[in-house]
Design an enzyme around this catalytic site. Sequence first.
Site, mmCIF file in Angstrom:
data_model
loop_
_atom_site.group_PDB
_atom_site.id
_atom_site.type_symbol
_atom_site.label_atom_id
_atom_site.label_comp_id
_atom_site.label_asym_id
_atom_site.label_seq_id
_atom_site.Cartn_x
_atom_site.Cartn_y
_atom_site.Cartn_z
ATOM 1 N N HIS A 58 -3.954 6.751 1.659
ATOM 2 C CA HIS A 58 -4.194 5.430 1.079
ATOM 3 C C HIS A 58 -5.603 4.979 1.467
ATOM 4 O O HIS A 58 -6.009 5.092 2.615
ATOM 5 C CB HIS A 58 -3.148 4.444 1.599
ATOM 6 C CG HIS A 58 -3.507 3.029 1.299
ATOM 7 N ND1 HIS A 58 -3.814 2.612 0.030
ATOM 8 C CD2 HIS A 58 -3.652 1.956 2.104
ATOM 9 C CE1 HIS A 58 -4.114 1.321 0.057
ATOM 10 N NE2 HIS A 58 -4.029 0.898 1.310
ATOM 11 N N CYS A 84 0.821 -1.221 0.000
ATOM 12 C CA CYS A 84 0.000 0.000 0.000
ATOM 13 C C CYS A 84 0.846 1.259 0.000
ATOM 14 O O CYS A 84 0.358 2.333 -0.343
ATOM 15 C CB CYS A 84 -0.927 0.007 1.203
ATOM 16 S SG CYS A 84 -1.989 -1.422 1.179
ATOM 17 N N ASN A 106 -10.028 -1.235 -1.600
ATOM 18 C CA ASN A 106 -8.603 -0.974 -1.420
ATOM 19 C C ASN A 106 -7.853 -1.483 -2.647
ATOM 20 O O ASN A 106 -7.761 -2.679 -2.872
ATOM 21 C CB ASN A 106 -8.138 -1.695 -0.146
ATOM 22 C CG ASN A 106 -6.651 -1.532 0.126
ATOM 23 O OD1 ASN A 106 -5.896 -1.080 -0.720
ATOM 24 N ND2 ASN A 106 -6.250 -1.909 1.327
HETATM 25 N N1 ACO Z 1 -18.642 -10.072 7.073
HETATM 26 C C1 ACO Z 1 -19.273 -10.335 8.224
HETATM 27 N N2 ACO Z 1 -18.623 -10.619 9.371
HETATM 28 C C2 ACO Z 1 -17.278 -10.592 9.334
HETATM 29 C C3 ACO Z 1 -16.562 -10.332 8.157
HETATM 30 C C4 ACO Z 1 -17.305 -10.068 6.998
HETATM 31 N N3 ACO Z 1 -16.708 -9.799 5.817
HETATM 32 N N4 ACO Z 1 -15.251 -10.383 8.446
HETATM 33 C C5 ACO Z 1 -15.130 -10.675 9.739
HETATM 34 N N5 ACO Z 1 -16.374 -10.820 10.281
HETATM 35 C C6 ACO Z 1 -16.728 -11.127 11.648
HETATM 36 C C7 ACO Z 1 -15.608 -11.803 12.398
HETATM 37 O O1 ACO Z 1 -15.625 -13.193 12.161
HETATM 38 C C8 ACO Z 1 -15.962 -11.469 13.833
HETATM 39 O O2 ACO Z 1 -16.964 -12.344 14.272
HETATM 40 P P1 ACO Z 1 -16.988 -12.878 15.808
HETATM 41 O O3 ACO Z 1 -17.147 -11.645 16.636
HETATM 42 O O4 ACO Z 1 -18.164 -13.778 15.808
HETATM 43 O O5 ACO Z 1 -15.668 -13.551 16.001
HETATM 44 C C9 ACO Z 1 -16.582 -10.084 13.742
HETATM 45 O O6 ACO Z 1 -16.961 -9.905 12.369
HETATM 46 C C10 ACO Z 1 -15.641 -8.967 14.105
HETATM 47 O O7 ACO Z 1 -14.388 -9.204 13.462
HETATM 48 P P2 ACO Z 1 -13.174 -8.240 13.637
HETATM 49 O O8 ACO Z 1 -12.046 -8.713 12.789
HETATM 50 O O9 ACO Z 1 -12.905 -8.016 15.086
HETATM 51 O O10 ACO Z 1 -13.811 -6.925 13.006
HETATM 52 P P3 ACO Z 1 -13.225 -5.480 12.974
HETATM 53 O O11 ACO Z 1 -14.198 -4.558 13.586
HETATM 54 O O12 ACO Z 1 -11.803 -5.394 13.403
HETATM 55 O O13 ACO Z 1 -13.255 -5.185 11.399
HETATM 56 C C11 ACO Z 1 -11.788 -5.069 9.525
HETATM 57 C C12 ACO Z 1 -12.481 -5.967 10.521
HETATM 58 C C13 ACO Z 1 -12.822 -4.342 8.707
HETATM 59 C C14 ACO Z 1 -10.921 -5.921 8.612
HETATM 60 C C15 ACO Z 1 -10.940 -4.029 10.286
HETATM 61 O O14 ACO Z 1 -10.152 -4.646 11.263
HETATM 62 C C16 ACO Z 1 -10.041 -3.268 9.358
HETATM 63 O O15 ACO Z 1 -10.473 -2.639 8.412
HETATM 64 N N6 ACO Z 1 -8.746 -3.235 9.640
HETATM 65 C C17 ACO Z 1 -7.789 -2.609 8.751
HETATM 66 C C18 ACO Z 1 -7.522 -3.557 7.652
HETATM 67 C C19 ACO Z 1 -6.899 -2.901 6.477
HETATM 68 O O16 ACO Z 1 -7.074 -1.740 6.236
HETATM 69 N N7 ACO Z 1 -6.178 -3.698 5.732
HETATM 70 C C20 ACO Z 1 -5.548 -3.323 4.561
HETATM 71 C C21 ACO Z 1 -4.514 -2.253 4.784
HETATM 72 S S1 ACO Z 1 -2.953 -2.642 4.290
HETATM 73 C C22 ACO Z 1 -3.036 -2.903 2.690
HETATM 74 O O17 ACO Z 1 -3.791 -2.254 2.021
HETATM 75 C C23 ACO Z 1 -2.154 -3.979 2.102
#
Ligand code: ACO
Length: 335
Positions: free
Chosen positions: A262, A116, A292
């Site tokens: 980003h 990224c 993304n």
């Molecule tokens: N749909 C529905 N439920 C989901 C999904 C989905 N797509 N994905 C995960 N869940 C569930 C999980 O299983 C979890 O369930 P549980 O509570 O029963 O265990 C629940 O949702 C919460 O999961 P978390 O991972 O804790 O959710 P969070 O609020 O952290 O959101 C997310 C996840 C959106 C990925 C967030 O952490 C995020 O955006 N982080 C940054 C990631 C990022 O930007 N990555 C790329 C940047 S670097 C690059 O570009 C290479």
Amino acid sequence: MPTSVVLGTGHCVPERIVTNDDLARLFDTSDAWIRERTGIEQRRWVPDEGGTGGSDLATEAARTALQAAGLGPADVDMIVYATLSPDHFFPGDGCFLQAKLDVPAGVPALDVRNQCSGFLYGLAVTDSFIRSGSYQHVLLVGAEVHSTGLDRSNLGRDVTVLFGDGAAAVVLGANDSGDGRGILATELHADGRHAKVLWTDAPSCVDRGRMTVEQIQARRHFAEMSGRRVFKHAIECMPAALHSVLGKCGLAVADIDLLITHQANLRICEAVQKQLGLRDDQVFNNIMRYGNTTAASIPLALDECVRAGRIRRGSIVAFASFGAGFTWGAAVLRW
Ligand code: ACO
């Protein structure tokens, strides 16, 4: 010493739109979950039958950027190509782009693998080459085809909802006029202690044969991510890098006319905006429409801003990125 100015921008995304509802037909997720956590409404994917690589999208983006710059492929004297999803293991996509675009043989093509932050790493390298007088017209590209490597099962849903395909290009050239326009400062960082917080294990040169049946069965060829750790570091590192890079050129946050971060997650972009105290008219986000697109995300947003007339001559434009590695950085330009 010359400065590096942007002479033209362009982008290319696949025609196919994949909505959150489309994803909800593939695995357990919902439009509401994805919008609430990421801000993403849709993304673009290349056709499932295959055959389209990042270098194909990059070629179209580069043509548009060159046209906007009033230049042709024969004017390019260096290619810098940022991607985490190269068409093939080797050679680098810069060479594939060179051949498809008809950039003359002998022109160097450098691939940048900083995910990224790839565009900002490429921008800093390009700026150094131009300021040193080594090159006059550098074609800088960020391009990704993520969709072929996304886990379309429940096991990969946290990652799969985030990513989209796309490419964008910027043509940079030397400005000797002394008018103060151009890249004012760049700043790059990495912290490899977090290399496996967001990574793909296979294929890998560490393993004999590079990819085993066991690795595929264990889904090691799909990206793995600790989303919360990425989130936490991103909202700390990007504002810090921005303060630092602005300080290098005697500017303050209030001087920013337009910030493009980003596009990883709209909530990350919003948190950075809030920390910096920027108004909505000082930032631009398009992750809602593209997801993304990693190395393409900043130049894709930049091209949309340029074409929408959001950047004027003399505008102070800032970029910040954060991604796998971890890598991060920032840049400031006077347009
Ligand atoms: N749909 C529905 N439920 C989901 C999904 C989905 N797509 N994905 C995960 N869940 C569930 C999980 O299983 C979890 O369930 P549980 O509570 O029963 O265990 C629940 O949702 C919460 O999961 P978390 O991972 O804790 O959710 P969070 O609020 O952290 O959101 C997310 C996840 C959106 C990925 C967030 O952490 C995020 O955006 N982080 C940054 C990631 C990022 O930007 N990555 C790329 C940047 S670097 C690059 O570009 C290479």
